[in-house]
Scaffold this active site. Structure first.
Site, short mmCIF file in Angstrom:
data_model
loop_
_atom_site.label_atom_id
_atom_site.label_comp_id
_atom_site.label_asym_id
_atom_site.label_seq_id
_atom_site.Cartn_x
_atom_site.Cartn_y
_atom_site.Cartn_z
N LYS A 191 106.85 26.75 141.99
CA LYS A 191 107.28 26.00 140.68
C LYS A 191 107.88 27.19 140.12
O LYS A 191 107.58 28.10 139.39
CB LYS A 191 105.96 25.74 139.97
CG LYS A 191 106.28 25.04 138.72
CD LYS A 191 105.81 25.01 137.44
CE LYS A 191 105.76 26.06 136.42
NZ LYS A 191 107.20 26.11 135.81
N GLU A 265 102.46 39.68 138.88
CA GLU A 265 103.39 40.55 138.64
C GLU A 265 104.03 40.15 137.34
O GLU A 265 104.35 39.33 136.98
CB GLU A 265 104.74 40.02 139.67
CG GLU A 265 104.38 40.41 141.13
CD GLU A 265 104.16 41.98 141.31
OE1 GLU A 265 104.57 43.01 140.82
OE2 GLU A 265 103.72 42.27 142.52
N CYS A 299 111.55 43.26 133.70
CA CYS A 299 110.01 43.68 133.61
C CYS A 299 110.03 45.04 133.78
O CYS A 299 109.26 45.61 133.11
CB CYS A 299 109.21 42.90 134.63
SG CYS A 299 109.71 42.94 136.29
N GLU A 398 106.31 43.98 124.81
CA GLU A 398 107.15 43.75 125.61
C GLU A 398 108.27 42.89 124.90
O GLU A 398 107.69 41.69 124.48
CB GLU A 398 106.85 43.11 126.81
CG GLU A 398 108.13 42.69 127.93
CD GLU A 398 107.62 42.02 129.26
OE1 GLU A 398 107.15 40.91 129.04
OE2 GLU A 398 108.11 42.59 130.07
P1 NAD Z 1 106.27 33.05 131.14
O1 NAD Z 1 105.05 33.59 131.77
O2 NAD Z 1 106.49 32.33 130.16
O3 NAD Z 1 106.49 31.76 132.41
C1 NAD Z 1 106.57 32.37 133.86
C2 NAD Z 1 106.20 30.74 134.40
O4 NAD Z 1 104.88 30.46 134.16
C3 NAD Z 1 107.15 29.61 134.15
O5 NAD Z 1 107.55 29.03 135.53
C4 NAD Z 1 106.19 28.71 133.36
O6 NAD Z 1 106.70 27.37 133.47
C5 NAD Z 1 104.80 29.03 133.99
N1 NAD Z 1 103.82 28.91 133.09
C6 NAD Z 1 103.42 29.04 131.78
N2 NAD Z 1 102.43 28.53 131.51
C7 NAD Z 1 101.57 28.48 132.66
C8 NAD Z 1 100.26 28.16 132.77
N3 NAD Z 1 99.50 27.95 131.70
N4 NAD Z 1 99.84 27.94 134.21
C9 NAD Z 1 100.71 27.94 135.11
N5 NAD Z 1 102.10 28.32 134.86
C10 NAD Z 1 102.47 28.60 133.53
O7 NAD Z 1 107.41 34.14 131.56
P2 NAD Z 1 109.07 33.89 131.44
O8 NAD Z 1 109.23 34.17 129.85
O9 NAD Z 1 109.76 32.88 132.25
O10 NAD Z 1 109.46 35.49 132.01
C11 NAD Z 1 109.30 36.62 131.26
C12 NAD Z 1 108.18 37.45 131.86
O11 NAD Z 1 108.09 37.61 133.27
C13 NAD Z 1 108.27 38.98 131.37
O12 NAD Z 1 106.81 39.23 130.63
C14 NAD Z 1 108.66 39.80 132.42
O13 NAD Z 1 108.12 41.05 132.34
C15 NAD Z 1 107.94 38.90 133.29
N6 NAD Z 1 108.28 39.12 134.80
C16 NAD Z 1 107.74 40.29 135.69
C17 NAD Z 1 108.09 40.64 136.75
C18 NAD Z 1 107.58 41.47 137.75
O14 NAD Z 1 107.67 41.60 139.03
N7 NAD Z 1 106.39 42.30 137.32
C19 NAD Z 1 109.43 40.11 137.11
C20 NAD Z 1 110.33 39.24 136.36
C21 NAD Z 1 109.90 38.66 135.04
#
Ligand code: NAD
Length: 496
Positions: A191, A265, A299, A398
């Site tokens: 997803k 992650e 990230c 962040e």
């Molecule tokens: P987000 O957490 O808002 O969303 C990520 C995903 O989760 C999306 O697909 C979203 O639709 C889904 N989602 C949202 N609520 C959910 C729920 N309750 N249950 C299941 N899925 C749900 O993140 P974003 O804004 O897309 O990305 C930015 C974040 O991702 C930053 O915090 C960044 O640091 C992190 N990130 C981490 C890594 C890593 O490897 N550590 C890599 C890339 C991004």
């Protein structure tokens, strides 16, 4: 001009294209705000169908029962299929994410295809092992002869995996679920972020081409409702999530009642320590480079610059000068170094943090808002604050934008203490002319990785992941596939 892969045939479930039952949504290019295509939107019903397909493929299909070599052959064909599409994929990622071309080439595509290739190699190695033979007394009859036993420990796939990903490096993140889950013999429901559906749906096309059996890979778009469904359904055995700390914590709670394995992650607020002996010009370029990488939406990017007080004024002045020459614009232009944020909501969030920084009494060195001459698109200037208190929100949260904070220190111990004074623990860096001291400092920093003097060697083979609230588990590296397997011990008698 049509951007490649922006006309998907539907959601990808059980090797078939199915229309999203939630209709479709326009997807925009964050640099121009123009619609690049319309993507099918998945709903709970689609999530349900995808989970059912993945469950059936795991329980009765050939994939988990194939040999390592057979699975590796299919995945090698997938690697080749993706490699053939790289020119179009580049074009898509530039338009879908708004990421500048050098980062698209190096990280969005180059690094992950290298991870993919090394994971195929690792998957071919038999990682089972034998335990030493053991002599034990007969538990039923102490007077009888002892028993001689041995055991073998093998690794088996966990089962049905849900992979949920963020928008910032979508192809890399999606691949980081597909590759280890499938190579280890699991089946997957992927997803992606609603902002970046196309770079996920294209996997369906490649899956059909490379001969992946039905139900092994399913791609369902949608929002938090679909994410919640694939993290609560009892037919799912494991969730591998890349995204924010807040959603990561929610997913852990969602997965708890059914006791799924959870791999997270999450976010970061990494520190780059600039010692007094570091090259200031190089440090300033590294700092601006971090903030401009995917417009600070990474990230593992260092956004806290811990600078020795003796060189801090020079560092700040050099950062200001370097940032002034950094080219901002639509990444369709290959000379652009700073593209836009993903959406207006992210722009507003970053602007809010800039206001918090000003309110906290920190000194704005450069940036702070929309760059002049870029009225369309979600562009935000490289923004740096000096005189920042590490306890303030701009130093602790962040921001996920091109905003950096400069914090002074006087001793190495103080720098390490500030670096560790964070709820996150993802990454970080040390710049110094004294590599041995830098190495000793790296050992004291509580993060999943530290780059010494920008060191990037062996990136395709090094494990990445978080300490503290940056996550649980590791991605990449020789142990990558193990996150997606269970150990099983088979005990057997050698003689009685
Ligand atoms: P987000 O957490 O808002 O969303 C990520 C995903 O989760 C999306 O697909 C979203 O639709 C889904 N989602 C949202 N609520 C959910 C729920 N309750 N249950 C299941 N899925 C749900 O993140 P974003 O804004 O897309 O990305 C930015 C974040 O991702 C930053 O915090 C960044 O640091 C992190 N990130 C981490 C890594 C890593 O490897 N550590 C890599 C890339 C991004």
């Amino acid at each position: 001009m049509t951007i490649p892969f922006t006309q998907p045939k539907g959601l990808f479930i059980a090797n078939r294209w199915v229309p999203g039952s939630g209709g479709s949504d326009d997807v925009i290019n964050p640099a121009t705000e123009e619609v690049i295509g319309s993507a099918p939107v998945g709903t709970l019903a689609d999530a349900e169908a995808a989970i059912a397909a993945a469950r059936q493929a795991f329980d009765t299909g050939p994939w988990p029962r194939m040999s390592r070599a057979e699975r590796a052959a299919v995945m090698t064909a997938m690697h080749a299929g993706l490699t053939r599409r790289i020119p179009q994929l580049r074009e898509l990622l530039i338009a879908e994410v708004g990421c500048s071309q050098h980062i698209v080439d190096a990280v969005q595509i180059g690094a992950c295809m290298a991870h993919f290739a090394s994971a195929i190699e690792v998957s071919l190695k038999d990682d089972s092992y034998h335990l030493p033979n053991e002599i034990v007394p007969n538990p039923m009859d102490g007077g009888a002869t002892n028993w001689l036993g041995g055991a073998i420990v093998v690794r088996e796939p966990v089962g049905v995996v849900s992979g949920i990903t963020a928008y910032n490096f979508p192809f890399l993140l999606n691949l980081s679920k597909v590759v280890p889950a499938l190579l280890a013999g699991n089946t997957l429901v992927l997803k992606p972020s609603p902002f970046t559906p196309f770079s996920a749906l294209l996997f369906g096309e490649v899956a059909l081409e490379c001969g992946l059996p039905e139900g092994v890979l399913n791609v369902v778009t949608g929002g938090a409702d679909v994410g919640a469904a694939v993290t609560t359904d009892p037919r799912v055995d494991m969730v591998s999530f890349t995204g924010s700390e807040v959603v990561g914590a929610a997913i852990m709670a969602q997965a708890a009642p059914t006791l799924k394995r959870v791999h997270l992650e999450l976010g970061g607020k990494s520190a780059m320590i600039v010692r007094a002996d570091a090259d200031i010009q190089g440090a300033a370029i590294a700092a601006v480079g971090m903030l401009s990488t995917n417009c600070g939406q990474g990230c593992a990017l260092s956004t806290r610059f811990l600078v020795h007080n003796s060189t801090r004024p020079a560092f700040v002045a050099t950062v200001q000068a370097v940032a002034a020459g950094w080219k901002v614009g639509n990444p369709a232009d290959p000379s652009v170094l700073l593209g836009p944020l993903i959406r207006k909501a992210q722009f507003d969030k970053v602007a809010h943090y800039v206001q918090l920084g000003l309110d906290s009494g920190a000194t704005l060195v450069c940036g702070g808002g929309r760059p002049a001459g870029h009225d369309k698109g979600f562009f935000f200037d490289i923004t740096v604050f000096d005189n920042v208190d590490n306890k303030s929100q701009i130093a602790q949260d962040e921001i996920f934008g091109p905003v950096g904070v400069v914090i002074g220190f006087d001793t190495d111990e103080e720098a390490i203490a500030i670096a560790n004074d964070s709820r996150y623990g993802l990454s970080g860096g040390i710049l110094t002319a004294d590599a041995a001291t830098g190495y000793q400092m790296a050992m004291k920093i509580r993060t999943g990785s530290v780059a010494l003097n920008g060191g990037m060697a062996k990136m395709a083979f090094g494990p990445i992941g978080g300490y503290k609230r940056s996550g649980i588990g590791r991605e990449y590296g020789p142990e990558w596939l193990k996150e997606f397997t269970n150990e099983k011990t088979v005990f057997y008698p050698l003689g009685r």
